[in-house]
Scaffold this active site. Structure first.
Site, PDB file in Angstrom:
ATOM      1  N   HIS A  52       0.845  -1.199   0.000  1.00  0.00           N
ATOM      2  CA  HIS A  52       0.000   0.000   0.000  1.00  0.00           C
ATOM      3  C   HIS A  52       0.886   1.257   0.000  1.00  0.00           C
ATOM      4  CE1 HIS A  52      -2.625   3.187   1.452  1.00  0.00           C
ATOM      5  NE2 HIS A  52      -3.608   2.484   0.907  1.00  0.00           N
ATOM      6  N   GLU A  55      -4.071   1.979  -7.215  1.00  0.00           N
ATOM      7  CA  GLU A  55      -4.434   3.082  -6.328  1.00  0.00           C
ATOM      8  C   GLU A  55      -3.531   4.272  -6.623  1.00  0.00           C
ATOM      9  OE1 GLU A  55      -6.559   1.381  -2.664  1.00  0.00           O
ATOM     10  OE2 GLU A  55      -4.462   1.539  -2.151  1.00  0.00           O
TER      11      GLU A  55
END
Ligand code: PGA
Length: 255
Positions: free
Chosen positions: A96, A167
């Site tokens: 992430h 993302e």
């Protein structure tokens, strides 16, 4: 035919099991959705075990927001994929933007974690994305570099465990997600890159979008053949909103 997949991360916003019990109980009631769509929740590490105990015997998937690069050993303060397996977890999020930026995880570290998660048969959610808006060519170059290095150690027979969470870092934690065109063009690029890397074997890899996804924007994001789902953050922390996103996924992709 790829199964749609939608997930939610609690990051460390909800750190008491009591804050999540009602949430997961509500999700487990959505049986027809859970039959058609892979739905997962990533509780904060401290609530993972109690929440796992509640979820047992449901097809709602759960997992960890990060794992150590080794299953065992001298890695103080880390969480082992073995512990996740032991409590029935089946999903691992890796790479992430916050792990890369705040905790300095590099591509080499991420590649090791991806390999390990796959070896433990985890649905392995690899997060990638550019820091700032880029034109198509530059975007392709950057995403290719990330995909190539992060998937470098994965065995071909594990590719079906991989989910790419695209993302764009500049769209995380904002009021609105990236534009529909931008997301869909990135997903197309990612599909092309995966084909270049793995040819037909790449077809089983799912691609989803994350970054300020909400019940207001998920339908426009999901309405695309290269998009297999969404990865939700803050705007799904209210269970009604997350269920609305699941219902939209079900009507656009499932059934
Ligand atoms: P956000 O988080 O939806 O709150 O922007 C998404 C993510 O970081 O995965």
């Amino acid at each position: 035919m790829r199964k749609p997949i939608v997930g939610i991360s609690m990051k460390i916003y909800k750190n008491y099991p009591d804050e999540l019990i009602n949430y997961v109980e509500r999700l487990m009631e959505e049986k027809s959705i859970l039959d058609e769509i892979d739905v997962f929740i990533l509780p904060s590490m401290g609530t993972l075990y109690p929440i796992a105990n509640i979820i047992n015997n449901s097809s709602l998937m759960y997992g960890a927001q990060n794992i150590a690069p080794e299953a065992k050993g001298a890695l103080t303060g880390e969480y082992s994929v073995e512990s996740l397996c032991n409590i029935g977890g089946t999903v691992v999020e890796i790479g992430h933007a916050e792990r890369r930026q705040i905790f300095n995880e590099d591509d080499e570290m991420i590649a090791k974690k991806v390999k390990l998660a796959c070896e433990y048969n985890m649905t392995t959610l690899l997060c990638i994305g550019e820091d700032q808006k880029l034109q198509i060519n530059e975007r392709k170059e950057l995403l290719k570099k990330q995909l190539k290095s992060n998937l470098n150690l994965v065995e071909e027979n594990h590719l079906n465990k991989i989910v790419i969470a695209y993302e764009p870092v500049w769209a995380i934690g904002k009021d609105e997600a990236a534009s529909t065109n931008y997301i869909h063009s990135s997903h197309k690029i990612i599909r092309e890159i995966l084909y270049e890397l793995f040819q037909e074997e790449s077809y089983s890899i799912r691609i989803i979008y994350g970054g300020s996804v909400s019940a207001q924007n998920s339908a426009r994001i999901l309405d695309n053949k290269d998009t297999d789902g969404v990865f939700v953050g803050r705007f799904g922390h209210n269970v009604d909103n997350f269920i609305e996103i699941l219902e939209q996924t079900y009507s656009i992709k499932g059934g």
